[in-house]
Design a protein around this motif. Structure first.
Motif, PDB file in Angstrom:
ATOM      1  N   ASN A  99       0.187  -4.943  -1.784  1.00  0.00           N
ATOM      2  CA  ASN A  99       1.034  -4.696  -0.623  1.00  0.00           C
ATOM      3  C   ASN A  99       0.181  -4.044   0.448  1.00  0.00           C
ATOM      4  N   TYR A 100       0.709  -4.017   1.686  1.00  0.00           N
ATOM      5  CA  TYR A 100       0.014  -3.267   2.735  1.00  0.00           C
ATOM      6  C   TYR A 100       0.323  -1.789   2.518  1.00  0.00           C
ATOM      7  N   PRO A 101      -0.681  -0.979   2.165  1.00  0.00           N
ATOM      8  CA  PRO A 101      -0.388   0.400   1.772  1.00  0.00           C
ATOM      9  C   PRO A 101       0.128   1.253   2.929  1.00  0.00           C
ATOM     10  N   ASN A 102      -0.212   0.880   4.167  1.00  0.00           N
ATOM     11  CA  ASN A 102       0.175   1.721   5.298  1.00  0.00           C
ATOM     12  C   ASN A 102       1.458   1.238   5.972  1.00  0.00           C
TER      13      ASN A 102
ATOM     14  N   ASN B 145       6.554  -4.344   4.941  1.00  0.00           N
ATOM     15  CA  ASN B 145       5.831  -5.231   4.036  1.00  0.00           C
ATOM     16  C   ASN B 145       6.568  -6.554   3.878  1.00  0.00           C
TER      17      ASN B 145
ATOM     18  N   MET C 293       6.983   4.180   1.212  1.00  0.00           N
ATOM     19  CA  MET C 293       5.679   3.528   1.235  1.00  0.00           C
ATOM     20  C   MET C 293       5.417   2.932  -0.158  1.00  0.00           C
TER      21      MET C 293
ATOM     22  N   LEU D 260       2.993   2.741  -2.195  1.00  0.00           N
ATOM     23  CA  LEU D 260       2.260   3.480  -3.213  1.00  0.00           C
ATOM     24  C   LEU D 260       3.089   4.586  -3.850  1.00  0.00           C
TER      25      LEU D 260
ATOM     26  N   GLN E 216       6.878  -1.951  -6.795  1.00  0.00           N
ATOM     27  CA  GLN E 216       5.780  -2.493  -5.983  1.00  0.00           C
ATOM     28  C   GLN E 216       5.673  -4.004  -6.152  1.00  0.00           C
TER      29      GLN E 216
END
Lengths: 359, 366, 300
Positions: B89-92, B98, B133, B135, B142
């Motif tokens: 995934n895009y962590p930010n 996402n 988020m 993470l 996730q």
């Protein structure tokens, strides 16, 4: 060789924690006998890895004692404890041969070369790896590497316990069978205490004599695999063990009768239900049988899963989902059917804890 | 959209990763690629996606009854989504962003994106995590986020490469159950790679078994399981591993590995003389003598494993090293003498070339 | 390798190709052109064949002798630099913190010298090491050690080596640090359980896992140190005498000092080929040690 006792053990990753929620591991007492095969089973975040790390010495517990044969080792570093560990991903020394890998722990402890050689060959025979002793470790397959990591533990004559941290994660299903039965055979042959951490119920049940089920930092039940299956002490155990897990349905219970979603079901035993608690009954899909319409409790059929050697019915009893077995002789299943629950295998739970019935 | 692999082959250097393969995946179906690590599952998926170009052969897309050659078309110009074993995934970006990212790339209006993301989140049971988020979520959440992102694209072809392998057992069980429903709703053609036979059966639909870069069989999952065309397919599709017994048939008798003879009954009656392998799965090896004729072998327990209400008993006997699955709890010490029984009507028979010579008739699941 | 074709991608590469052509290919061709000709100015050229190359590679000629001497200096310099910087870089990487705010702080400090341009480094050290006003030179002299990099060849070498170590060791350290960070914790835990000594952990876990980045570090440091020019040029100007005259300085003297374009061109080609050859040998040797890892397991 050692008996392992955990006495009033608890751990929190926060300093000065007092609220129960702060504890990754809530206070517990457990005794593991010398030579036993144990499994720590639970979902991620249940505290099983924390417990393993406390036993191996990677974490110093916030409170309580860890006794190896009566000696408190809670503050001893890993290398001073007689334990070995097999990790999730195979750890081998790439540049060494298989032989050197197995000899490594002994050489580090200053054992004489002749003794090292004898011991390494003995363990290699047990592991069926005598033919590969001269190969470099890095070229081997994942299962061979896991055997080497296990061998590095077994080779030490002083080793009291071997800890396994989800050791079959990277192994293909068919090879898992081989490795697991090898492990069992070694356990029988060597009389070493083995502690196996996993989230996989099949691995835990098939490996261990005693399975310790953990949930939310607590031990919810410790027992033989068949006990956990047949008498889950907590609805969590019922859900977590078994595939699919136990059916848990809200009910009201009086004497030896239970009311579920308008239907009355007979129970094997009578229960005195404590007032003010959430009452549920639990029955495993293995003991819930699909029947023709008109027999047992009326249900609607959502679908039938073909599992190869058996069939599983996904049913709906009012708003509750229920899984049940389909008898081989039952064919032509319509949209509605009956459900028969075997009274011997129905358990009654109050706030999640199993109630003992009386005759 | 259907996908057709027409005599596709892929070589890398001197190695052949995928041998010549022809496969036709009907639109809107789910196909399970079943095979061990390194069997070629990922290589085949990369060809399907257009990440790699086949050395020879064509890849066709079938739409409204017409076929279109897409060999060599880069992955960006195909309608493909892929989910990997690792949770990517895009962590930010938040879970919402996402899932929304493929739609933002398409430049959809804001309100439409919002509606679609929420619908997808509801389907994947991620509604309460949309602001979090990735993470900070559990592995299952996730991976559901990654799958939501893949599915929301509305791609015609969705490739799932062992998406559940890194998840907890119970989570795997739950997602596995949801997956066929999600697939049905998405209308996409889905390809799902796994190493676990049980998963192929649970997901239903079609299965292609892979071995050393070859598709050994393709068909409805239950049929491949019940009528494996050859020994290799039967072994791939058996967990615990398939038990094998080599026999030689002469006339009305069969010769067993220990030199003894038995009458050729059941599956063996109608076969020509010669060498055969009998294959039977763990649940077809009994610890109690069945009614009627049976082959029985005396042996010793290697190890017994108790899995709840069932036991796996590993047996060493004159026939070979076998695993029996028996219902009930069998707590047996290694070395205990034990007799095991095979009912000759229920076994697979493979000829000396490994081809299926006889499969038992399955009226219902046995 | 054989990715699907998309011809549009080539258009995106065109600007780069054009820039590379103008900045590298065309000058290189000019150099090749010069290297086989002689000129007496006025843009008049005469064919000289391999004449310059033969003179260059024959140590009995004046030019050949100078080239040979400076080549030895280069090789010696690179050897010293590698023997100091690689172990030192590994040691620094091992000592660096693994977690917490110290990581960021250390990384910033380590990266600092890498950001200083070559000529500035030269100038800093030229002043720093002066006996009269430089902090280092003055201090060393006051300690009773006779240190004067302008007059003493040994002092000049020491100055340049210390300067290069200061400038570039952190590059090696940062690369090694990245390699170390990629080792899973389980390896260290397993080593503790196996009773491994600190040295054994380094020898059997850290070093093997760092090998790939070490190959890169050695290559980078070799190429860079072999091409050293700016620092000695600024600090010592190649002196005292010819003691710090490296190939690059010799080359510039030839090309710009004497305007011997033909000889200089021939020399830069030879210079280039030496670097390529040494790097190739390094790379082949170091990756061959690694071959077994890439072979798939026989029974897979």
């Amino acid at each position: 060789m050692a008996r392992i006792e955990l006495s009033d053990l608890a751990h929190s990753y926060k300093r000065g924690a007092s609220a129960p929620a702060d504890f990754a591991l809530k206070p517990m007492n457990l005794t593991w006998r010398q030579g036993g095969a144990y499994a720590l089973l639970g979902p991620s975040g249940c505290g099983k890895t924390t417990l393993l790390n406390i036993i191996s010495g990677l974490i110093i517990p916030s409170q309580g004692r860890v006794l190896f044969d009566g000696r408190d080792v809670a503050h001893l570093p890993t290398e001073k404890r007689n334990i070995a560990q097999v990790f999730q991903f195979p750890v081998v020394y790439d540049t060494m041969s298989v032989y050197e890998n197995l000899a490594f722990p002994l050489r580090n402890r200053g054992m004489a070369a002749a003794a090292v050689d004898g011991r390494v060959r003995e363990i290699a025979t047990l592991l069926d790896m005598t033919g590969e002793l001269d190969r470099k470790a890095r070229g081997l397959t994942a299962d061979a590497k896991q055997k080497i990591s296990l061998g590095r533990g077994l080779v030490r004559p002083d080793v009291a316990a071997i800890l396994f941290d989800e050791p079959l994660t990277v192994i293909d299903p068919q090879l898992k069978w081989e490795l697991r039965s090898k492990l069992k055979a070694l356990h029988k042959a060597l009389d070493v205490t083995m502690i196996y951490v996993t989230h996989d119920q099949t691995e835990a049940l098939t490996f261990a004599d005693t399975v310790v089920v953990m949930h939310d930092g607590r031990v919810v039940q410790a027992g033989r695999p068949d006990e956990l299956f047949e008498k889950p002490a907590h609805t969590f155990v019922g859900y977590f063990i078994g595939s699919p897990g136990m059916n848990v349905l809200p009910a009201s219970v009086a004497g030896n009768q239970a009311q579920i979603a308008g239907a009355t079901i007979g129970l094997r035993w009578s229960y005195d239900v404590p007032p003010g608690k959430r009452i549920e009954i639990g029955v495993r899909p293995e003991f819930a049988m699909l029947a023709r319409p008109g027999e047992g409790v009326p249900v609607t059929v959502e679908r039938i899963d073909d599992l190869g050697r058996s069939r599983l019915a996904r049913l709906r009893l009012r708003e509750h989902a229920v899984a049940a077995s389909v008898p081989d002789e039952l064919s032509e299943i319509g949209e509605t059917a009956g459900l028969i629950l075997q009274p011997d295998h129905i358990h009654v739970y109050a706030d999640g804890e199993r109630l003992e019935g009386r005759a | 959209m259907g996908l057709v692999l027409d005599r596709v082959r892929r070589d890398v250097g001197a190695l052949t990763h995928i041998h010549e393969t022809t496969l036709r995946l009907p639109p809107g179906t789910m196909t399970v690629l079943l095979g061990a690590t390194l069997a070629g599952k990922t290589s085949l998926m990369r060809l399907m996606a257009g990440l790699d170009r086949p050395t020879s052969g064509r890849i066709l897309v079938e739409e409204n009854g017409r076929e279109r050659d897409v060999t060599g078309l880069p992955v960006r110009e195909r309608s493909v989504a892929m989910v990997y074993q690792q949770f990517i995934n895009y962590p930010n970006l938040s879970v919402f962003e996402n899932i929304a990212s493929p739609l933002r790339v398409k430049g959809l209006p804001k309100a439409e994106i919002d509606g679609k993301v929420r619908a997808m989140a509801r389907l994947m049971q991620l509604e309460s995590f949309l602001d979090r988020m990735p993470l900070n979520l559990s592995g299952g959440q996730q991976q559901r986020t990654a799958m939501a992102r893949a599915l929301i694209k509305g791609a015609d072809l969705v490739l799932l490469d062992e998406p559940l392998a890194n998840l907890d057992y119970k989570l795997r069980e739950e997602l596995r159950e949801e997956l066929p429903r999600i697939v049905r709703m998405s209308n996409a053609t889905v390809v799902y790679a796994t190493t676990e036979p049980q998963e192929a059966l649970l997901l239903g639909s079609h299965t292609a078994t892979l071995w050393q870069g070859r598709v050994t069989q393709y068909g409805p999952s239950a049929e491949v399981y019940r009528r494996p065309q050859d020994l290799i397919t039967a072994r791939i599709f058996s967990d615990p591993p398939l038990n094998l017994l080599p026999v030689t048939k002469t006339g009305a008798e069969i010769l067993l590995p220990d030199g003894s003879k038995a009458p050729a009954t059941g599956a063996l009656t109608g076969l020509a003389d010669g060498d055969y392998q009998l294959g039977f799965r763990a649940h077809q090896l009994g610890l109690r003598a069945p009614a009627g004729t049976s082959l029985h072998f005396d042996g010793k327990v290697v190890v017994s494993e108790i899995a709840g209400s069932e036991s796996f008993v590993h047996v060493e006997c004159s026939g070979g090293r076998w695993v029996a699955l028996a219902s009930g709890v069998y707590r047996l010490e290694p070395g205990t003498p034990i007799a095991v029984h095979i009912e000759p009507t229920t076994v697979f028979v493979f000829d000396s070339a490994g081809k299926l010579a006889h499969a038992p008739a399955f009226l219902s699941a046995a | 390798m054989d990715k699907p074709q998309n011809n549009r991608a080539w258009f995106l590469v065109l600007p780069v190709l054009a820039i590379v052509a103008f900045s590298a290919v065309i000058p290189l061709m000019t150099v090749v052109n010069y290297s086989v000709q002689d000129t007496f100015g006025n843009n008049q050229f005469f064919w000289n064949g391999t004449g310059w190359f033969r003179e260059l590679l024959d140590p009995t000629t004046d030019l050949g002798g100078r080239v040979r001497d400076s080549l030895w200096r280069n090789l010696l310099f690179s050897a010293i630099i590698l023997t100091i910087q690689v172990p030192l870089g590994i040691a620094v990487a091992l000592a660096m913190p693994r977690e917490g705010w110290k990581v960021a702080a250390t990384l910033v400090v380590m990266a600092m010298p890498l950001l200083v341009p070559w000529n500035v480094v030269g100038t800093i050290w030229q002043v720093f090491a002066r006996g009269d006003i430089g902090l280092l030179g003055y201090t060393v002299n006051r300690l009773g050690i006779d240190y004067n990099y302008v007059a003493d060849p040994l002092a000049a070498w020491v100055t340049i080596i210390v300067m290069d170590v200061w400038h570039w060791t952190s590059l090696v350290a940062l690369l090694c640090y990245a390699g170390l960070k990629s080792i899973p914790d389980a390896y260290y835990q397993a080593a503790r359980i196996d009773g491994a000594s600190r040295w054994a952990v380094f020898r059997f876990i850290q070093l093997p896992k760092m090998r790939r980045v070490l190959i890169i570090a050695v290559l980078l440091r070799f190429m860079d140190s072999f091409m050293i020019y700016t620092e000695p040029f600024v600090v010592t100007g190649g002196g005292p005498g010819n003691s710090t005259t490296f190939l690059s300085i010799e080359l510039v003297k030839l090309a710009l000092g004497q305007f011997d374009l033909g000889k200089a061109a021939a020399m830069s080609i030879v210079y280039n080929l030496i670097i390529l050859a040494v790097c190739w040998v390094f790379y082949t040797v170091m990756t061959n040690l690694d071959v077994e890892r890439r072979r798939p397991p026989a029974d897979a």
